[in-house]
Design an enzyme around this catalytic site. Sequence first.
Site: not given
Length: 319
Positions: A83-84, A143, A231, A257
């Site tokens: 994800n970004s 992040c 994931g 996590g």
Amino acid sequence: MNKFPVSRISPALNDPDLSVNIAGIKLRNPVIAASGTFGYGKEYRGLLEIAELGGICTKGLTLAPRPGNEGTRIHETPSGLLNSIGLENPGIEAFIEKELPALRELGPAVIANLSGSSIEEYAKGAALLDSSSIDMIELNISCPNVKAGGMAFGLDPEAAFDVIKPVRRSAPNKPLMVKLSPNAPDLAAVARACVKAGANALSLVNTFKAMAIDIRMRKPVFENISAGLSGPAIRPIALRMVWELCDAVRVPIVGLGGIATAEDALEFLMAGAVAIQVGSATFAHPPAMNEIISGIGDYMRQKGFLELRELDIRKNPGK
């Protein structure tokens, strides 16, 4: 699928106590919705029993509103998700005014995830949250999706200390949980610096820095080149890091996590985590957190455990 059947057994005198206390904040159970995966709670109404959760971490909040990253934001990988997003959010003041009242009505503890691009921005944001009705601040110094701030603070012990100290001064009334980056060269050193600077608890791990390439277009999938990997693929590494930090520091550790089932959650609790967060699993299966809560309770009944702390295999081996 959970290996421990979901149950809705009414509480009895010998039922296990799933409540947990993190820095003075009591959660009804150790299952917390992870930041960036649960919106502000209302988005999941009707998809799961939100009131059953121990806590909800908000989307990452910054002092000023942010539009997020351009281009592709989500990309699936085998056993994982890249994800970004880029910390898209309305800003802290708008969150407090428009989102927080409804979030409080949902029932679980409210943990505000605070991000920033400078020490001053972090401190000002912390002061605003300190005067609000949230229960706890989760300080995101890790992040990997924002070019400025974020990850840089979480990679170095001195930088982590330098941002946490003013945040602690700006928010003296709220417990402070610091979310750590797994990308730090010496994670234990960063963790010790966070505690020295005033962190009441630590959460780990945030996403791993990763990337993907579009072979058809012959270019990186993401505008920022790299993104954050979450994931099931990262779970064994995250578990190892939680285990090691439970030896390195003496503050509550919240593990996350790749947790998707009660069995996954139990591994982290046995490694020494006092609570866990669930993120990516909620996208694929919204009731996952409800099933994890039930599964933890069922396992404890089967084994005769009455309190969560009994699950820690270093403190209570062999049962």
